[in-house]
Write an enzyme that holds these catalytic residues in place. Structure first.
Site, mmCIF file in Angstrom:
data_model
loop_
_atom_site.group_PDB
_atom_site.id
_atom_site.type_symbol
_atom_site.label_atom_id
_atom_site.label_comp_id
_atom_site.label_asym_id
_atom_site.label_seq_id
_atom_site.Cartn_x
_atom_site.Cartn_y
_atom_site.Cartn_z
ATOM 1 N N SER A 95 -3.926 -9.433 -4.082
ATOM 2 C CA SER A 95 -2.959 -9.572 -5.163
ATOM 3 C C SER A 95 -3.093 -10.911 -5.882
ATOM 4 O O SER A 95 -4.118 -11.196 -6.482
ATOM 5 C CB SER A 95 -1.542 -9.356 -4.612
ATOM 6 O OG SER A 95 -0.614 -9.196 -5.654
ATOM 7 N N ASP A 235 -1.642 -10.696 -12.459
ATOM 8 C CA ASP A 235 -2.341 -11.325 -11.338
ATOM 9 C C ASP A 235 -3.629 -10.549 -11.070
ATOM 10 O O ASP A 235 -4.041 -9.716 -11.873
ATOM 11 C CB ASP A 235 -1.444 -11.380 -10.104
ATOM 12 C CG ASP A 235 -1.006 -10.000 -9.636
ATOM 13 O OD1 ASP A 235 -1.111 -9.035 -10.426
ATOM 14 O OD2 ASP A 235 -0.548 -9.869 -8.490
ATOM 15 N N ASP A 237 -4.635 -8.115 -9.150
ATOM 16 C CA ASP A 237 -4.675 -6.656 -9.050
ATOM 17 C C ASP A 237 -3.709 -5.983 -10.011
ATOM 18 O O ASP A 237 -3.528 -4.777 -9.973
ATOM 19 C CB ASP A 237 -4.397 -6.210 -7.611
ATOM 20 C CG ASP A 237 -2.969 -6.504 -7.167
ATOM 21 O OD1 ASP A 237 -2.362 -7.470 -7.688
ATOM 22 O OD2 ASP A 237 -2.453 -5.788 -6.285
ATOM 23 N N ASP A 239 -0.515 -5.792 -10.215
ATOM 24 C CA ASP A 239 0.783 -5.236 -9.840
ATOM 25 C C ASP A 239 1.912 -6.117 -10.384
ATOM 26 O O ASP A 239 3.048 -5.665 -10.509
ATOM 27 C CB ASP A 239 0.908 -5.021 -8.333
ATOM 28 C CG ASP A 239 0.872 -6.301 -7.515
ATOM 29 O OD1 ASP A 239 0.433 -7.345 -8.034
ATOM 30 O OD2 ASP A 239 1.280 -6.247 -6.330
#
Length: 449
Positions: A95, A235, A237, A239
């Protein structure tokens, strides 16, 4: 039994805490727990393909089929579980963590991360090496699936309603991560889109992966110096999603949460957010005839609360936003489109932010030797107080504000957060919390300068 999964999955330095061996074991455990058809994807990190290969080997070794979607955002992979009629999803990602880290997060078909019982079952199998290995003729298959990003983009487009003629100009800072679906879908919706740090690169050369006020200074400057209506940032990834307004000012995290929550709720409905969420969110919801329900810190707990019938939105000030009618995975690209939709319909983002009250917050971290013992002592000292919430740490609400005392999940620290509707009241509430920690830890006050 060792606890592998935090509230956001497995994360840590590659080669130390996160290894190919661990990934192999996770794959074996997932398949052995009865998940026969598993979607797997990864973010841009250099170690990602190695870990995907290891997880896939473990899945196949215990008879599960692995549906590899390649390099995609976490919400794209999470949505693909239902799309591909799979039993579970695995994302290899750390992440917003630094480039040296990687990790593994597990998803259900609803888009919600694995809950505590599911995580515990996987951890037990790994601890006991309890795997259901299959013979050579029972191995699972590995296949590629190429169309999941398009499905995600279509779902986002269906969730917003602005007309192309009203579409704002947007700068999207991808942080060299996996969020390419965002500029694609915004452009398809009619926005004039410019990208920053758009080249996927697992070393994150453009900026640190976590999007916050300090790391988004370049984005803020570009927005302020151009005709852009807002800036969006993800960020590694995607999410998470944070924003800057048309003046280049970073949108405070709690203000963004309040804006999304206020827009999502109807009369008598609820929004979910963690125990450390600002009074500003409560006030915005109350003005809309709605209310806030508080959860433990962690998007998995927020997502779980959105399974209750009258909870129509969930969010964390860290940048995780959940619309349960769409998916229970925090979906940064969806949040980006929702925010663009609001700006198109309501006008400048700065004005939306200006409608949200901002209250002073004071924070501190106190180093202690025995954080569990200190937290137990803190809890003992507040048992006779009204309005005490021990769901996650110790939160005490006062007439003018609140304070939260929590143990760090990774360091020998006790964290204090205090908020009230004036600077003086915030200082008083903070001093109350600090004295409580000092008394519980046998330390002298003041603990901070």
């Amino acid at each position: 039994m060792t606890e592998l999964f935090g509230t956001s999955g497995i994360r840590g330095p590659v080669g130390e805490e996160v290894t190919a061996e661990l990934a192999l074991e996770v794959g074996r455990a997932v398949a052995s727990d009865g998940y026969e058809r598993v979607v797997i994807g990864r973010d841009v990190r250099e170690s990602g393909q190695m870990l995907v290969d290891a997880v896939t080997a473990g899945l196949r070794e215990c008879g599960a089929d692995a549906l590899d979607v390649g390099l995609e955002s976490t919400p794209t992979v999470a949505r693909a579980v239902e799309l591909l009629d799979a039993d579970a999803g695995i994302v290899v990602t750390a992440s917003h963590n630094p480039a040296a880290d990687n990790g593994i997060k597990l998803w259900t078909p609803s888009g919600k991360a694995f809950g505590p019982d599911q995580r515990s079952s996987i951890e037990r199998r790994i601890a006991e090496s309890d795997y259901k290995l299959v013979p050579w003729d029972g191995l699972g298959q590995r296949g590629r699936r190429e169309h999941v990003r398009g499905h995600h983009a279509e779902a986002i487009a269906d969730a917003v309603s602005f007309e192309p003629d009203d579409a704002p100009t947007v700068i999207v800072d991808l942080g060299n991560g996996a969020g390419a679906v965002t500029p694609t879908v915004l452009a398809d919706l009619g926005c004039h889109v410019r990208t920053l740090n758009g080249q996927p690169d697992g070393s994150f050369p453009g900026r640190p992966s976590e999007p916050n006020k300090e790391t988004l200074e370049t984005l803020a400057a570009l927005v302020s110096q151009t005709d852009a209506d807002l800036g969006i940032a993800h960020d590694g990834d995607a999410d998470r999603m944070m924003a800057v307004d048309e003046t280049g000012t970073f949108v405070p995290k709690d203000a963004l949460l309040a804006i999304f929550a206020r827009e999502a709720v109807g009369e008598g409905e609820r929004a979910a957010a963690p125990v450390d969420t600002s009074l500003a969110v409560e006030d915005a919801l109350e003005a809309a005839g709605a209310s806030l329900t508080r959860t433990k810190v962690g998007d998995v707990y927020v997502a779980e609360r959105t399974t209750e019938d009258d909870v129509v939105f969930g969010g964390e000030p860290s940048g995780a936003w959940i619309w349960p009618e769409e998916t229970r995975c925090p979906d940064g690209p969806l949040a980006a489109a929702k925010l663009v939709d609001l700006v198109a319909e309501r006008g400048p983002l700065s004005e939306l932010v200006g409608e949200i009250e901002q209250y002073p917050i004071q924070r501190a971290s106190i180093e202690v030797e025995d954080k569990a013992g200190v937290m137990a002592a803190v809890q003992d000292r507040v048992t006779d107080r009204d309005d005490v919430n021990t769901l996650d740490g110790v939160r005490v609400d006062t007439d003018s504000g609140w304070f939260l005392i929590r143990a760090s999940g990774t360091e020998s620290l006790i964290r204090i957060t205090a908020e009230a509707r004036s600077e003086d009241e915030t200082a008083r509430v903070f001093d109350d919390a600090q004295s409580l920690v000092a008394d519980a830890a046998g330390l002298e006050t003041p603990l901070t300068g």
